[in-house]
Design a protein around this motif. Structure first.
Motif, PDB file in Angstrom:
ATOM      1  N   LEU A 179       0.830  -1.204   0.000  1.00 25.45           N
ATOM      2  CA  LEU A 179       0.000   0.000   0.000  1.00 25.45           C
ATOM      3  C   LEU A 179       0.862   1.251   0.000  1.00 25.45           C
ATOM      4  O   LEU A 179       1.924   1.304   0.637  1.00 25.45           O
ATOM      5  N   ALA A 180       0.399   2.301  -0.696  1.00 25.27           N
ATOM      6  CA  ALA A 180       1.056   3.599  -0.663  1.00 25.27           C
ATOM      7  C   ALA A 180       0.766   4.278   0.671  1.00 25.27           C
ATOM      8  O   ALA A 180      -0.126   3.857   1.422  1.00 25.27           O
ATOM      9  N   LEU A 181       1.520   5.343   0.972  1.00 23.21           N
ATOM     10  CA  LEU A 181       1.386   6.005   2.274  1.00 23.21           C
ATOM     11  C   LEU A 181      -0.031   6.496   2.525  1.00 23.21           C
ATOM     12  O   LEU A 181      -0.566   6.338   3.624  1.00 23.21           O
ATOM     13  N   ASP A 182      -0.668   7.117   1.509  1.00 25.26           N
ATOM     14  CA  ASP A 182      -2.027   7.615   1.717  1.00 25.26           C
ATOM     15  C   ASP A 182      -3.003   6.452   1.888  1.00 25.26           C
ATOM     16  O   ASP A 182      -3.987   6.554   2.625  1.00 25.26           O
ATOM     17  N   GLU A 183      -2.721   5.330   1.222  1.00 21.74           N
ATOM     18  CA  GLU A 183      -3.567   4.153   1.370  1.00 21.74           C
ATOM     19  C   GLU A 183      -3.417   3.537   2.759  1.00 21.74           C
ATOM     20  O   GLU A 183      -4.389   3.022   3.323  1.00 21.74           O
ATOM     21  N   ILE A 184      -2.205   3.598   3.313  1.00 22.33           N
ATOM     22  CA  ILE A 184      -1.987   3.085   4.671  1.00 22.33           C
ATOM     23  C   ILE A 184      -2.782   3.910   5.670  1.00 22.33           C
ATOM     24  O   ILE A 184      -3.396   3.372   6.600  1.00 22.33           O
ATOM     25  N   SER A 185      -2.801   5.223   5.478  1.00 18.95           N
ATOM     26  CA  SER A 185      -3.590   6.089   6.367  1.00 18.95           C
ATOM     27  C   SER A 185      -5.073   5.729   6.300  1.00 18.95           C
ATOM     28  O   SER A 185      -5.745   5.622   7.330  1.00 18.95           O
ATOM     29  N   ASN A 186      -5.574   5.517   5.089  1.00 14.43           N
ATOM     30  CA  ASN A 186      -6.980   5.118   4.926  1.00 14.43           C
ATOM     31  C   ASN A 186      -7.231   3.745   5.536  1.00 14.43           C
ATOM     32  O   ASN A 186      -8.304   3.500   6.111  1.00 14.43           O
ATOM     33  N   PHE A 187      -6.245   2.862   5.408  1.00 13.24           N
ATOM     34  CA  PHE A 187      -6.381   1.520   5.976  1.00 13.24           C
ATOM     35  C   PHE A 187      -6.506   1.592   7.500  1.00 13.24           C
ATOM     36  O   PHE A 187      -7.314   0.866   8.099  1.00 13.24           O
ATOM     37  N   CYS A 188      -5.714   2.442   8.130  1.00 11.74           N
ATOM     38  CA  CYS A 188      -5.795   2.585   9.590  1.00 11.74           C
ATOM     39  C   CYS A 188      -7.181   3.061  10.013  1.00 11.74           C
ATOM     40  O   CYS A 188      -7.732   2.574  11.012  1.00 11.74           O
ATOM     41  N   GLU A 189      -7.760   3.972   9.237  1.00 14.19           N
ATOM     42  CA  GLU A 189      -9.125   4.418   9.530  1.00 14.19           C
ATOM     43  C   GLU A 189     -10.105   3.259   9.382  1.00 14.19           C
ATOM     44  O   GLU A 189     -11.049   3.119  10.177  1.00 14.19           O
ATOM     45  N   LEU A 190      -9.879   2.436   8.359  1.00 12.82           N
ATOM     46  CA  LEU A 190     -10.737   1.270   8.135  1.00 12.82           C
ATOM     47  C   LEU A 190     -10.680   0.309   9.319  1.00 12.82           C
ATOM     48  O   LEU A 190     -11.718  -0.177   9.788  1.00 12.82           O
TER      49      LEU A 190
END
Length: 251
Positions: A179-190
């Motif tokens: 995952l890209a950095l912005d995707e990792i941030s979204n993943f943490c929210e998920l």
């Protein structure tokens, strides 16, 4: 009010032709917790969650889920009880669309018996698929072939398939890999959103993700639990630093 224990292992061990992959692990995870399991490569993390999910049978010890001994149950029987494991390597069906991949999971959850199979309605299936894909941010890829997705998005599709099974315990093995950095941030929210309705057991090498998400961290090395505690305590643990977080992390 006391927190209920969801998962408990006692003396859990696994041998592979003389190799002790997991040794006497005692693990207690309460309902609603985000638990991370960390450790160097070869520490036994994936073997441990494979024992919990039923992909492997223990050489010794027991696994209890909601106070039921499930040590001898198959992986699918554990899924039907609410334990869902997404793999370290993606296990999506590359030639099917995202919609079709999640549909398989939704249909499997709904098909509990012959009557269910006869009465299964397309609208219910579609609703479950759309919800799971929207939760992981793949709505725009609904009809895209899974094999054409970037690797990180294939991991998210696998999480969507897991969510479609409505788990009580969701086990994620290296979910942010690719995952890209912005995707990792979204993943943490998920994950935080998922934790409101399911307990999460997370294997993850990205320590920033672990420290951000986990309420408790279990540290493994050479098949054994060497430390356990909240993130701030684990960061300061000298044994953990030597085994994993410090300069000897790759040893």
């Amino acid at each position: 009010m006391a927190t209920l224990t969801l998962l408990e292992t006692t003396g859990l061990s696994k041998n592979f032709e003389g190799l002790q992959a997991v040794q006497g692990v005692e693990l207690t995870i309460p309902t609603g917790e985000i638990r991370a399991v960390i450790g160097p490569n070869g520490a036994g993390k994936t073997t441990l969650v494979s024992l919990v999910s039923g992909r492997l049978r223990p050489s010794e010890g027991t696994v209890r889920f909601k106070d039921e001994d499930i040590s001898s149950l198959s992986a699918w029987d554990r899924v039907s009880r609410g334990i869902v494991y997404t793999f370290q390597v993606t296990s999506v069906y590359a030639n099917l669309s995202c919609y079709e991949n999640v549909a398989l999971a939704v249909q499997r959850r709904m098909m509990g018996g012959l009557l269910d199979r006869l009465m299964l309605r397309e609208a219910r299936v579609t609703q479950g698929i759309e919800l799971a894909l929207s939760q992981v941010g793949l709505t725009e890829d609904t009809h895209r072939r899974a094999g054409d997705l970037p690797y990180g998005h294939q991991r998210l599709l696998e999480v969507a398939m897991g969510l479609a099974l409505e788990p009580e315990l969701l086990i994620l093995d290296e979910p942010t890999q690719g995952l890209a950095l912005d995707e990792i941030s979204n993943f943490c929210e998920l994950i935080r959103a998922i934790s409101k309705r399911a307990t999460v057991l997370l294997i993850e090498h990205n320590m920033s993700v672990v420290l951000e998400l986990a309420q408790m961290i279990t540290v493994m090395d050479k098949g054994m639990v060497i430390a356990e505690g909240p993130p701030d305590e684990i960061e300061q643990n000298e044994e953990v630093q030597r085994a994993y977080l410090g300069t000897n992390a790759a040893a």
